[in-house]
Design an enzyme around this catalytic site. Structure first.
Site, PDB file in Angstrom:
ATOM      1  N   HIS A 198       0.761  -1.250   0.000  1.00 12.40           N
ATOM      2  CA  HIS A 198       0.000   0.000   0.000  1.00 12.40           C
ATOM      3  C   HIS A 198       0.791   1.300   0.000  1.00 12.40           C
ATOM      4  O   HIS A 198       0.197   2.357  -0.164  1.00 12.40           O
ATOM      5  CB  HIS A 198      -0.958   0.006   1.194  1.00 12.40           C
ATOM      6  CG  HIS A 198      -1.977  -1.071   1.136  1.00 12.40           C
ATOM      7  ND1 HIS A 198      -3.011  -1.089   0.223  1.00 12.40           N
ATOM      8  CD2 HIS A 198      -2.118  -2.206   1.866  1.00 12.40           C
ATOM      9  CE1 HIS A 198      -3.744  -2.173   0.401  1.00 12.40           C
ATOM     10  NE2 HIS A 198      -3.217  -2.875   1.388  1.00 12.40           N
ATOM     11  N   HIS A 220      -3.672  -3.523   7.888  1.00  9.57           N
ATOM     12  CA  HIS A 220      -4.716  -3.784   6.893  1.00  9.57           C
ATOM     13  C   HIS A 220      -5.300  -2.461   6.421  1.00  9.57           C
ATOM     14  O   HIS A 220      -5.576  -1.579   7.231  1.00  9.57           O
ATOM     15  CB  HIS A 220      -5.819  -4.665   7.494  1.00  9.57           C
ATOM     16  CG  HIS A 220      -6.964  -4.923   6.575  1.00  9.57           C
ATOM     17  ND1 HIS A 220      -6.847  -5.691   5.438  1.00  9.57           N
ATOM     18  CD2 HIS A 220      -8.251  -4.507   6.609  1.00  9.57           C
ATOM     19  CE1 HIS A 220      -8.028  -5.729   4.824  1.00  9.57           C
ATOM     20  NE2 HIS A 220      -8.887  -5.016   5.517  1.00  9.57           N
TER      21      HIS A 220
END
EC number: 3.1.27.-
Length: 104
Positions: free
Chosen positions: A10, A97
């Site tokens: 990410h 996450h």
């Protein structure tokens, strides 16, 4: 997932993510969508400062985001850039996450 894997999935050093190339790697396996955060790792990790137990946290400031969304199979994507807050799951003072964009 851990902080190191979160970074690989990410965090990016470019706003112009090559979606077709990166999403075809073993890290993503041609999944439908992935959001990349244009930032150094430290400001992203700071979102979770002081949070030990698993908890979803919304950023207080906006970041540059790049979304790769699948347009056709196999592994063809469209890049969408935006600026927004995002939500992550924090564990042991680090994001593990990516929950979503805009809200938790």
């Amino acid at each position: 997932q851990d902080w190191l894997t979160f970074q690989k999935k990410h965090i990016t050093n470019t706003r112009d993510v090559d979606c077709d190339n990166i999403m075809s790697t073993n890290l993503f396996h041609c999944k439908d969508k992935n959001t990349f955060i244009y930032s150094r790792p430290e400001p992203v990790k700071a979102i979770c400062k002081g949070i030990i137990a698993s908890k979803n946290v919304l950023t207080t400031s906006e970041f540059y985001l790049s979304d790769c969304n699948v347009t056709s199979r196999p592994c063809k994507y469209k890049l969408k850039k935006s600026t927004n807050k995002f939500c992550v799951t924090c564990e042991n003072q680090a994001p593990v996450h990516f929950v979503g964009v805009g809200s938790c």
